[in-house]
Scaffold this motif. Structure first.
Motif, mmCIF file in Angstrom:
data_model
loop_
_atom_site.group_PDB
_atom_site.id
_atom_site.type_symbol
_atom_site.label_atom_id
_atom_site.label_comp_id
_atom_site.label_asym_id
_atom_site.label_seq_id
_atom_site.Cartn_x
_atom_site.Cartn_y
_atom_site.Cartn_z
ATOM 1 N N PRO A 1 0.817 -1.221 0.000
ATOM 2 C CA PRO A 1 0.000 0.000 0.000
ATOM 3 C C PRO A 1 0.850 1.271 0.000
ATOM 4 O O PRO A 1 0.490 2.265 -0.647
ATOM 5 N N GLU A 2 1.971 1.239 0.715
ATOM 6 C CA GLU A 2 2.836 2.418 0.750
ATOM 7 C C GLU A 2 3.422 2.710 -0.634
ATOM 8 O O GLU A 2 3.518 3.872 -1.052
ATOM 9 N N GLU A 3 3.802 1.660 -1.337
ATOM 10 C CA GLU A 3 4.372 1.843 -2.677
ATOM 11 C C GLU A 3 3.320 2.353 -3.655
ATOM 12 O O GLU A 3 3.582 3.256 -4.462
ATOM 13 N N LEU A 4 2.124 1.791 -3.593
ATOM 14 C CA LEU A 4 1.057 2.248 -4.479
ATOM 15 C C LEU A 4 0.651 3.686 -4.160
ATOM 16 O O LEU A 4 0.352 4.476 -5.071
ATOM 17 N N SER A 5 0.658 4.035 -2.891
ATOM 18 C CA SER A 5 0.334 5.414 -2.501
ATOM 19 C C SER A 5 1.347 6.388 -3.087
ATOM 20 O O SER A 5 0.979 7.457 -3.593
ATOM 21 N N TRP A 6 2.624 6.019 -3.022
ATOM 22 C CA TRP A 6 3.660 6.884 -3.597
ATOM 23 C C TRP A 6 3.428 7.052 -5.093
ATOM 24 O O TRP A 6 3.545 8.165 -5.636
ATOM 25 N N ALA A 7 3.098 5.962 -5.772
ATOM 26 C CA ALA A 7 2.873 6.010 -7.216
ATOM 27 C C ALA A 7 1.738 6.961 -7.566
ATOM 28 O O ALA A 7 1.846 7.780 -8.490
ATOM 29 N N VAL A 8 0.642 6.873 -6.824
ATOM 30 C CA VAL A 8 -0.515 7.735 -7.088
ATOM 31 C C VAL A 8 -0.196 9.188 -6.749
ATOM 32 O O VAL A 8 -0.480 10.108 -7.533
ATOM 33 N N GLU A 9 0.389 9.401 -5.590
ATOM 34 C CA GLU A 9 0.695 10.765 -5.149
ATOM 35 C C GLU A 9 1.648 11.473 -6.102
ATOM 36 O O GLU A 9 1.570 12.693 -6.286
ATOM 37 N N ASN A 10 2.539 10.701 -6.732
ATOM 38 C CA ASN A 10 3.540 11.300 -7.610
ATOM 39 C C ASN A 10 3.182 11.205 -9.091
ATOM 40 O O ASN A 10 3.984 11.575 -9.945
ATOM 41 N N SER A 11 1.972 10.711 -9.381
ATOM 42 C CA SER A 11 1.447 10.685 -10.754
ATOM 43 C C SER A 11 2.410 10.019 -11.733
ATOM 44 O O SER A 11 2.785 10.588 -12.766
ATOM 45 N N ILE A 12 2.818 8.782 -11.412
ATOM 46 C CA ILE A 12 3.725 8.086 -12.315
ATOM 47 C C ILE A 12 2.984 7.689 -13.592
ATOM 48 O O ILE A 12 1.761 7.715 -13.658
ATOM 49 N N ARG A 13 3.754 7.293 -14.605
ATOM 50 C CA ARG A 13 3.182 7.040 -15.937
ATOM 51 C C ARG A 13 2.132 5.928 -15.894
ATOM 52 O O ARG A 13 0.984 6.132 -16.279
ATOM 53 N N THR A 14 2.525 4.738 -15.470
ATOM 54 C CA THR A 14 1.584 3.620 -15.388
ATOM 55 C C THR A 14 1.945 2.713 -14.220
ATOM 56 O O THR A 14 3.117 2.538 -13.891
ATOM 57 N N VAL A 15 0.912 2.150 -13.618
ATOM 58 C CA VAL A 15 1.075 1.058 -12.655
ATOM 59 C C VAL A 15 0.577 -0.200 -13.345
ATOM 60 O O VAL A 15 -0.509 -0.209 -13.932
ATOM 61 N N HIS A 16 1.358 -1.276 -13.263
ATOM 62 C CA HIS A 16 1.009 -2.504 -13.954
ATOM 63 C C HIS A 16 0.371 -3.469 -12.960
ATOM 64 O O HIS A 16 1.040 -4.009 -12.080
ATOM 65 N N ILE A 17 -0.936 -3.647 -13.109
ATOM 66 C CA ILE A 17 -1.740 -4.435 -12.185
ATOM 67 C C ILE A 17 -1.456 -5.923 -12.388
ATOM 68 O O ILE A 17 -1.474 -6.426 -13.507
ATOM 69 N N GLU A 18 -1.226 -6.628 -11.278
ATOM 70 C CA GLU A 18 -0.871 -8.044 -11.356
ATOM 71 C C GLU A 18 -1.977 -8.972 -10.854
ATOM 72 O O GLU A 18 -1.867 -10.191 -10.992
ATOM 73 N N SER A 19 -3.037 -8.410 -10.260
ATOM 74 C CA SER A 19 -4.115 -9.250 -9.738
ATOM 75 C C SER A 19 -5.338 -8.387 -9.475
ATOM 76 O O SER A 19 -5.259 -7.147 -9.441
ATOM 77 N N LEU A 20 -6.460 -9.047 -9.244
ATOM 78 C CA LEU A 20 -7.684 -8.322 -8.905
ATOM 79 C C LEU A 20 -7.540 -7.654 -7.541
ATOM 80 O O LEU A 20 -8.023 -6.533 -7.329
ATOM 81 N N THR A 21 -6.860 -8.321 -6.626
ATOM 82 C CA THR A 21 -6.612 -7.724 -5.307
ATOM 83 C C THR A 21 -5.846 -6.418 -5.443
ATOM 84 O O THR A 21 -6.202 -5.396 -4.833
ATOM 85 N N GLU A 22 -4.784 -6.446 -6.245
ATOM 86 C CA GLU A 22 -3.978 -5.238 -6.412
ATOM 87 C C GLU A 22 -4.788 -4.127 -7.079
ATOM 88 O O GLU A 22 -4.634 -2.947 -6.740
ATOM 89 N N ALA A 23 -5.653 -4.497 -8.013
ATOM 90 C CA ALA A 23 -6.495 -3.500 -8.669
ATOM 91 C C ALA A 23 -7.397 -2.802 -7.650
ATOM 92 O O ALA A 23 -7.525 -1.569 -7.646
#
Length: 400
Positions: free
Chosen positions: A102-124
């Motif tokens: 969750p901390e890594e995904l939060s950083w990605a969203v907060e910093n508006s990275i290009r793309t996050v590559h979803i690996e599962s329904l849980t992660e989505a």
């Protein structure tokens, strides 16, 4: 393999200091050349990212930045922070990997990275909740565990039961659920079939199968467009020196034909390349401390082992090897040496797994000479068991 002159000169200077030589030497000139060449020859829409897991050293990130790589493929928050510190804007980062906290995904969203590559329904669902809370929408690719693999690859990431991505046959059930998540903007697919592939036709077959998958998804889900397709990496390196190098021009030509055949001009295609870009920009150099004959086979003991260069043992392969001869006086009469024979190279660790090379031919080597292992710029020091036995960390010397 012949040791480059600038590497050999550096090693002789280090040896002259009187200290035991055990280090990595980096020269990223070839890496910059490769990025520039790929950028020039690839068809329109192809973007080259440096997969920094291959080597996160600042010199390699600087080389990627200087050569105008499109961005960096990251797989952890630590890598993200290093990439940003090296000068890459977060918008140039793509985030892969099967277990993002969750901390890594939060950083990605907060910093508006290009793309996050979803690996599962849980992660989505996890990413959607984080993005909704932040009041943002995050562009995502869905990683697919395709129902095919490349049998001759060094490492495969698709086919069979894998921890990577969503099984292809489950797409019909899972994709609608992901499309319904309001804070995720589905942009396309990520299908990374294999690593270390030398046969261009194998990777092009992967591209063709992925294009077919995208076409089927768009037919099954009207209004959905896979406008970004990430093929991963896979470009191989000829560790065995068979003169069978990967041919990037043939790959570029074949991919261009496929893009035109499927009418996919105007779409974006990611290549995440690590090993191919970084391997021949580094050498692991370690002094020979001892040579002994054990029941008819020479055992060469070096200052560094799998604690500093684990890859040969982990993948059961020999890297190219050269010897820098220093002509040091023997410690005693009858001291063992190597002359035109196949030998075993190992390190100083208290484990039989400490292997640097097995049954490798060496023309000449003596105690005090330096073994130089080539193609060590990728998956070298950071892949190794550095804390085992608490040996001193080897220096990393940057020439260019």
């Amino acid at each position: 393999m012949k040791t480059p002159q600038n590497v050999e000169t550096t090693l002789r200077e280090l040896a002259a200091s009187g200290n035991t030589v055990n280090c990595y030497i980096y020269d990223t000139t070839e890496m910059r050349t490769k990025i520039a060449h790929l950028t020039e020859i690839m068809p329109a829409g192809v973007e080259v990212f440096y997969a920094m897991k291959a080597n996160p050293h600042a010199a390699f990130l600087a080389a990627a930045l200087k050569a105008d790589a499109k961005g960096i493929e990251i797989a952890s928050l630590g890598e993200a922070e290093k990439a940003v510190a090296a000068g890459f804007d977060p918008s140039r980062l793509i985030y892969t990997g099967p277990g993002k906290s969750p901390e890594e995904l939060s950083w990605a969203v907060e910093n508006s990275i290009r793309t996050v590559h979803i690996e599962s329904l849980t992660e989505a669902h996890r990413l959607n909740a984080i993005a909704e809370k932040a009041g943002k929408t995050q562009d995502v690719l869905l990683r697919i565990n395709a129902d095919f693999d490349i049998h001759e690859a060094q490492t495969t990431f698709s086919g069979g039961s894998k921890k990577f991505g969503v099984d292809e046959e489950k797409l019909a059930d899972i994709l609608p659920q992901i499309l319904a998540l309001p804070a995720l903007n589905f942009r396309g697919l990520h299908v990374y079939a294999a690593s270390g592939v030398l046969n261009v036709s194998d990777l092009l077959k992967n591209c063709e199968l992925v294009f077919g998958m995208a076409k089927q998804i768009e037919a099954d889900f009207p209004g959905v467009l896979c406008d970004i397709i990430d093929f991963g990496g896979g470009f191989g390196v000829d560790y065995l020196e068979t003169d069978h190098d990967f041919n990037p021009q043939a790959y570029a030509d074949g991919l261009k034909t496929l893009i035109e055949t499927y009418g996919y001009q105007g779409r974006t295609f990611f290549l995440e390349l690590g090993r191919y870009l970084a391997a021949d920009s580094g050498w692991f150099c370690t002094e020979i401390l001892d040579i002994k004959d054990s029941r008819g086979k020479k055992q060469v003991i070096c200052a560094g082992g799998i604690n500093h260069f684990r890859r040969p043992a982990a993948l059961a392969i020999n890297h190219p090897l050269a010897i820098v001869t220093l002509n040091r006086a023997p410690l005693f009469d009858g001291q063992e040496s190597i002359r035109d024979e196949a030998v075993y190279f190992g390190g100083p660790l208290c484990t039989g797994a400490d292997k640097l090379a097995n049954n490798v031919y060496v023309e000449s080597a003596d105690i005090g000479d330096i073994g130089v292992f080539g193609l060590a710029g990728a998956y070298g020091l950071t892949m190794s068991n550095m804390e085992f036995l608490s040996h001193e960390r080897p220096d990393e010397i940057v020439l260019s």
